[in-house]
Design an enzyme around this catalytic site. Structure first.
Site, short mmCIF file in Angstrom:
data_model
loop_
_atom_site.label_atom_id
_atom_site.label_comp_id
_atom_site.label_asym_id
_atom_site.label_seq_id
_atom_site.Cartn_x
_atom_site.Cartn_y
_atom_site.Cartn_z
CG ASP A 245 1.07 4.22 -6.82
OD1 ASP A 245 0.77 4.97 -7.48
OD2 ASP A 245 2.17 3.44 -6.81
CG HIS B 230 1.94 1.97 -10.61
ND1 HIS B 230 2.42 1.04 -11.64
CD2 HIS B 230 2.55 2.11 -9.51
CE1 HIS B 230 3.48 0.78 -11.31
NE2 HIS B 230 4.12 1.01 -10.10
CD GLU C 53 2.92 7.01 -5.26
OE1 GLU C 53 3.93 6.31 -5.94
OE2 GLU C 53 2.81 6.95 -4.02
CD GLU D 154 6.44 6.18 -9.11
OE1 GLU D 154 6.91 4.95 -9.56
OE2 GLU D 154 5.51 6.46 -8.17
CG HIS E 167 9.19 6.64 -5.34
ND1 HIS E 167 9.87 5.69 -6.17
CD2 HIS E 167 7.74 6.04 -5.51
CE1 HIS E 167 9.35 4.56 -6.69
NE2 HIS E 167 8.06 4.80 -6.38
#
Length: 387
Positions: free
Chosen positions: A185, A187, A211, A237, A287
Site C-alpha cells: 500500500d 497509500h 495500492e 478507497e 477495501h
C-alpha cells in the site's frame, strides 16, 4: 398482490471504538438492520449527515432500497463526496440487512445468488510506519492467512533519497520467504518521481498488487505508471461512486478496483461497481479496514460477483485500539479463516448478529471522547507530508 409497506420507524447511530460508526435501522414490523457509515477522521460530519437522513426517511418503506438510494443521492443539489456517500452507505447496508431478514435469506441471494462458496481474504502486517513485519507475517500465516498487506513507506518528500526505498524492497523480500503473497500500500504517500522508482524496484519481487501508487487526483499519472510495470495496480478507497471510477477505467489505469462499501454508497453501489469494473476486465477487491458490519456487507457482494479477487479484513489491525473486528459480534466464528478463506455467510440479511447491548454500552461509555483522527506528518523542514 402488493405487500404491505414495512415503514422505517427509527434510525440511530453509534460511535464505538476503535473508530467506527454503526447505524441501526428499525421498521414497524420489528425488523432491525445494521449498517456501517464509518468515515475515518470525519465522524462528526457523518453524524450530522445522519440527522438529515433521519428527517428525510423515517416513515419510508424500507423495502424500497433503490428509491431511497436515489432520493438520498439525487434530491439535494450537491451530491457525492466522502461525507454524503458514507452516510448513505450505512443506511443502504442496513436496508439490505432488513430485506434479507424479512425474506429469511442472505443478501447475496437477493443479488442473484452465489458464484463461490468461500471468500479469499488478506490482512495487515506492520503499521503506519512499517517495521518488524517478518514476525507479524509469520503470525498471520499461523492464523490461516495466505496473503498480507503492508504500508510501503513512512513519510516521503516529493523527491527524496532513493535509499529510503530499499527498506521497502527488503521487507517485501523477507515476507515472501514465508510463502505469503504481499500487497504493498503506497497509500498515496509517494509522489510521481518516487512512486515510479519504488514500483520498478518492487516489480522483480512480484507483489500481489500495488495500492494507491499516487493520490486519486492523478488518474493520468497512475495510467502512465500502470504502463511502466507489470505489477497489478489497485485503487478505489477514495472513490465514492461508479462515476468516480470512470476515468481510471477508461484510461486502463487499474487492474483491481477497491471500492469501500462504507464510503461508496453501500451494497447497492458496490454491486454496481463490481459489474461496471468487470466490463473492463478489472478485478474486485473491496477495501475494508473497518468493522464487522462493513466486512459482512462486502462479503455479500463478493459472493455474488464473478470478478471478485480478494477481501481485506481488519482483524488485529494496528488501528484497532479498544475493540477489534470480532468484538461486537454475538458469534465471531462467522469470520473464521482457514487456508486463506472465510466461508460464505449463510444467515439472513448480512449473515452476522450484532451484540446490541455491547454496542450501546460502548457508545455511551465513549460518547464524550474525541473521535479518532489520523496523524499529521511533517518533514524535517517542517513541510507537510502525505499520510
Amino acid at each position: 398482490m402488493a405487500s404491505k409497506p414495512n415503514k422505517i420507524t427509527k434510525i440511530e447511530t453509534f460511535r464505538v471504538p476503535p473508530r467506527w460508526l454503526f447505524v441501526r435501522v428499525e421498521t414497524e414490523l420489528g425488523i432491525v438492520g445494521w449498517g456501517e457509515g464509518t468515515l475515518e477522521g470525519h465522524t462528526e460530519a457523518i453524524e450530522g449527515a445522519y440527522k438529515d437522513l433521519t428527517e428525510r426517511f423515517v416513515g419510508w418503506d424500507a423495502d424500497q432500497i433503490q428509491d431511497i438510494w436515489q432520493h438520498a443521492y439525487r434530491t439535494r443539489f450537491y451530491r457525492g463526496g466522502p461525507v454524503l456517500m458514507s452516510a448513505l452507505s450505512g443506511l443502504d447496508i442496513a436496508l439490505w440487512d432488513i430485506k434479507g431478514k424479512k425474506h429469511g435469506v442472505p443478501v447475496w441471494q437477493l443479488l442473484g445468488g452465489k458464484v463461490r462458496d468461500r471468500v479469499k481474504v488478506y490482512v495487515w502486517v506492520g503499521g503506519d510506519k512499517p517495521a518488524d513485519v517478518l514476525d507479524g507475517a509469520a503470525e498471520r500465516r499461523a492464523q490461516g492467512f495466505t496473503a498480507v498487506k503492508m504500508n510501503a513507506t513512512e513519510a516521503v518528500d516529493w523527491i527524496d533519497s532513493p535509499s529510503l526505498l530499499q527498506d521497502t524492497v527488503s521487507r517485501v523480500r523477507d515476507v515472501k520467504t514465508l510463502g505469503l503473497d504481499v500487497g504493498i500500500d503506497f497509500h498515496g504517500r509517494l509522489h510521481k518521481g518516487m512512486a515510479k522508482q519504488l514500483a520498478k524496484a518492487l516489480e522483480p519481487l512480484k507483489p500481489f498488487f500495488i495500492e494507491e501508487p499516487l493520490l486519486p487526483t492523478q488518474a493520468e499519472e497512475i495510467a502512465d505508471l500502470a504502463r511502466m510495470v507489470s505489477t497489478p495496480i489497485a485503487l478505489g478507497e477514495r472513490l465514492y461512486s461508479r462515476h468516480d471510477f470512470r476515468p481510471y477505467l477508461e484510461r486502463r489505469a487499474i487492474d483491481i478496483a477497491q471500492p469501500d462499501v462504507a464510503h461508496c454508497g453501500g451494497i447497492s453501489e458496490l454491486h454496481r461497481i463490481a459489474s461496471y469494473t468487470e466490463t473492463y476486465d478489472v478485478a474486485l477487491a473491496p477495501h475494508c479496514p473497518l468493522g464487522p458490519i462493513a466486512l459482512a456487507a462486502c462479503m455479500q457482494v463478493d459472493i455474488a460477483s464473478p470478478n471478485f479477487f480478494i477481501q481485506e479484513m481488519s482483524l488485529q489491525m494496528h488501528y484497532n485500539e479498544g475493540a477489534d473486528l470480532l468484538t461486537y459480534l454475538a458469534d465471531p466464528t462467522v469470520f473464521t479463516v482457514k487456508d486463506g478463506y472465510v466461508e460464505a455467510l449463510h444467515g439472513p440479511g448480512l449473515g452476522i448478529q450484532i451484540n446490541e447491548g455491547l454496542v450501546r454500552e460502548a457508545a455511551a461509555k465513549h460518547a464524550n471522547e474525541k473521535a479518532w483522527r489520523n496523524v499529521v506528518w511533517k518533514g524535517e523542514d517542517g513541510g507537510l507530508r502525505e499520510w
